[in-house]
Scaffold this motif. Structure first.
Motif, mmCIF file in Angstrom:
data_model
loop_
_atom_site.group_PDB
_atom_site.id
_atom_site.type_symbol
_atom_site.label_atom_id
_atom_site.label_comp_id
_atom_site.label_asym_id
_atom_site.label_seq_id
_atom_site.Cartn_x
_atom_site.Cartn_y
_atom_site.Cartn_z
ATOM 1 N N GLN A 59 0.639 -1.196 0.067
ATOM 2 C CA GLN A 59 -0.076 -0.002 -0.002
ATOM 3 C C GLN A 59 0.744 1.170 0.019
ATOM 4 O O GLN A 59 0.520 2.213 -0.537
ATOM 5 C CB GLN A 59 -0.744 0.116 1.122
ATOM 6 N N LYS A 60 1.951 1.278 0.725
ATOM 7 C CA LYS A 60 2.830 2.254 0.812
ATOM 8 C C LYS A 60 3.449 2.739 -0.656
ATOM 9 O O LYS A 60 3.329 3.737 -1.210
ATOM 10 C CB LYS A 60 4.091 2.053 1.735
ATOM 11 N N TRP A 61 3.880 1.577 -1.398
ATOM 12 C CA TRP A 61 4.300 1.732 -2.634
ATOM 13 C C TRP A 61 3.231 2.220 -3.669
ATOM 14 O O TRP A 61 3.571 3.051 -4.586
ATOM 15 C CB TRP A 61 4.961 0.265 -3.180
ATOM 16 N N ARG A 62 2.024 1.674 -3.415
ATOM 17 C CA ARG A 62 0.961 2.291 -4.399
ATOM 18 C C ARG A 62 0.627 3.647 -4.187
ATOM 19 O O ARG A 62 0.421 4.446 -5.080
ATOM 20 C CB ARG A 62 -0.379 1.358 -4.272
ATOM 21 N N LYS A 63 0.844 4.098 -2.897
ATOM 22 C CA LYS A 63 0.602 5.451 -2.495
ATOM 23 C C LYS A 63 1.581 6.444 -3.416
ATOM 24 O O LYS A 63 1.533 7.575 -3.640
ATOM 25 C CB LYS A 63 0.541 5.966 -1.179
ATOM 26 N N LEU A 64 2.688 5.702 -3.598
ATOM 27 C CA LEU A 64 4.118 6.602 -4.361
ATOM 28 C C LEU A 64 3.556 6.386 -5.678
ATOM 29 O O LEU A 64 4.478 6.860 -6.501
ATOM 30 C CB LEU A 64 5.359 5.960 -4.131
ATOM 31 N N GLY A 65 2.627 5.809 -6.424
ATOM 32 C CA GLY A 65 2.282 5.858 -7.635
ATOM 33 C C GLY A 65 3.145 4.464 -8.402
ATOM 34 O O GLY A 65 3.099 4.474 -9.590
ATOM 35 N N LEU A 66 3.446 3.385 -7.534
ATOM 36 C CA LEU A 66 3.963 2.246 -8.172
ATOM 37 C C LEU A 66 3.360 1.285 -8.141
ATOM 38 O O LEU A 66 2.533 0.820 -7.258
ATOM 39 C CB LEU A 66 5.545 1.936 -7.255
ATOM 40 N N ASP A 67 3.050 0.295 -9.117
ATOM 41 C CA ASP A 67 2.631 -0.886 -9.161
ATOM 42 C C ASP A 67 3.305 -1.796 -8.351
ATOM 43 O O ASP A 67 4.357 -1.663 -7.937
ATOM 44 C CB ASP A 67 2.379 -1.593 -10.501
ATOM 45 N N SER A 68 2.600 -3.023 -7.861
ATOM 46 C CA SER A 68 3.444 -4.063 -7.120
ATOM 47 C C SER A 68 4.870 -4.403 -7.982
ATOM 48 O O SER A 68 4.479 -4.793 -9.207
ATOM 49 C CB SER A 68 2.745 -5.000 -6.812
ATOM 50 N N PRO A 69 5.922 -4.418 -7.496
ATOM 51 C CA PRO A 69 7.007 -4.977 -8.164
ATOM 52 C C PRO A 69 6.983 -6.302 -8.525
ATOM 53 O O PRO A 69 6.540 -7.458 -8.069
ATOM 54 C CB PRO A 69 8.124 -4.830 -7.206
ATOM 55 N N LEU A 70 7.504 -6.757 -9.741
ATOM 56 C CA LEU A 70 7.584 -8.018 -10.307
ATOM 57 C C LEU A 70 8.969 -8.446 -9.828
ATOM 58 O O LEU A 70 10.192 -8.013 -9.968
ATOM 59 C CB LEU A 70 7.699 -7.904 -11.932
ATOM 60 N N PHE A 71 8.827 -9.738 -9.287
ATOM 61 C CA PHE A 71 10.165 -10.438 -8.770
ATOM 62 C C PHE A 71 10.623 -11.437 -9.785
ATOM 63 O O PHE A 71 9.900 -12.250 -10.024
ATOM 64 C CB PHE A 71 9.880 -10.848 -7.469
ATOM 65 N N LEU A 72 11.906 -11.293 -9.848
ATOM 66 C CA LEU A 72 12.801 -12.495 -10.619
ATOM 67 C C LEU A 72 13.572 -13.064 -10.135
ATOM 68 O O LEU A 72 14.386 -12.260 -9.267
ATOM 69 C CB LEU A 72 12.866 -11.995 -11.839
ATOM 70 N N LEU A 73 13.798 -14.222 -9.847
ATOM 71 C CA LEU A 73 15.119 -15.147 -9.341
ATOM 72 C C LEU A 73 16.157 -14.817 -10.338
ATOM 73 O O LEU A 73 16.113 -14.848 -11.673
ATOM 74 C CB LEU A 73 14.769 -16.350 -9.091
#
Length: 204
Positions: A59-73
């Motif tokens: 929710q903090k990241w979304r308030k900053l205007g970011l989508d949930s990050p995509l994680f890759l190994l």
């Protein structure tokens, strides 16, 4: 650099700092790609506890205007390109490294995998247009809405297909004479079918 760019940079820097707190030395890279609301993080490994920690910050990241990050190994950079050629191509072409080394430097997506994914995407777009037109049942407003809603996906399709020959999306639009795809349904359908034919016939 404008105000919006500064805002984006501070947002992605905040994301990178948060991820470093969670992953420590296991965090290898953070990058923004496509529109700068999209981010990806490359990590050495990923646990359920890591996901819980990220969920608490989402929710903090979304308030900053970011989508949930995509994680890759880190190990997936070489092994998952054939499964997600469109996604990897977008990251490779548009990435901006926020933290760590550029692990996508020198990474390429095999053109046959990209062509196949483009064909699936293009044929799906044509089927969607045909189905939507039938469902509109002659309602002019519904047809106009169908065409309007199809503009963004078609542009994304053109962008992906243009990467097959390494040309600009505008160059491909000119090459295939697709300039009128926003004009109306006949033009949108014709352009989509032309793109299917281009991708289907494409070869090295």
């Amino acid at each position: 650099m404008g105000v919006d760019d500064n805002s984006v940079m501070s947002s992605t820097d905040t994301l990178a700092a948060d991820l470093k707190e969670i992953f420590g030395d296991r965090l290898k890279m953070v990058a923004a790609f496509s529109s700068n609301s999209h981010t990806c993080a490359v990590v050495q490994n990923l646990t359920l506890g890591d996901l819980d920690s990220c969920a608490a910050l989402d929710q903090k990241w979304r308030k900053l205007g970011l989508d949930s990050p995509l994680f890759l190994l880190e190990s997936e950079l070489a092994r998952a390109r054939d499964a997600f050629p469109l996604e990897f191509s977008e990251i490779i072409a548009t990435r901006h490294v926020v933290f760590g080394n550029d692990l996508f430097d020198g990474v390429t997506v095999p053109k046959p995998d990209l062509r196949r994914a483009c064909e699936v995407q293009a044929r799906g777009h044509v089927l969607h247009l045909r189905e939507g037109y039938i469902e509109a049942a002659g309602d002019r407003k519904a047809v106009d809405n169908l065409v309007s809603a199809a503009v963004h996906p078609f542009r994304a399709l053109v962008t992906n297909a243009a990467r097959l020959d390494g040309i600009s999306p505008k160059g491909l639009v000119t090459q295939l004479n697709l300039d009128n795809f926003e004009k109306g349904f006949p033009e949108a359908l014709k352009a989509a079918e032309q793109l299917v034919d281009y991708v289907d016939r494409w070869s090295h």
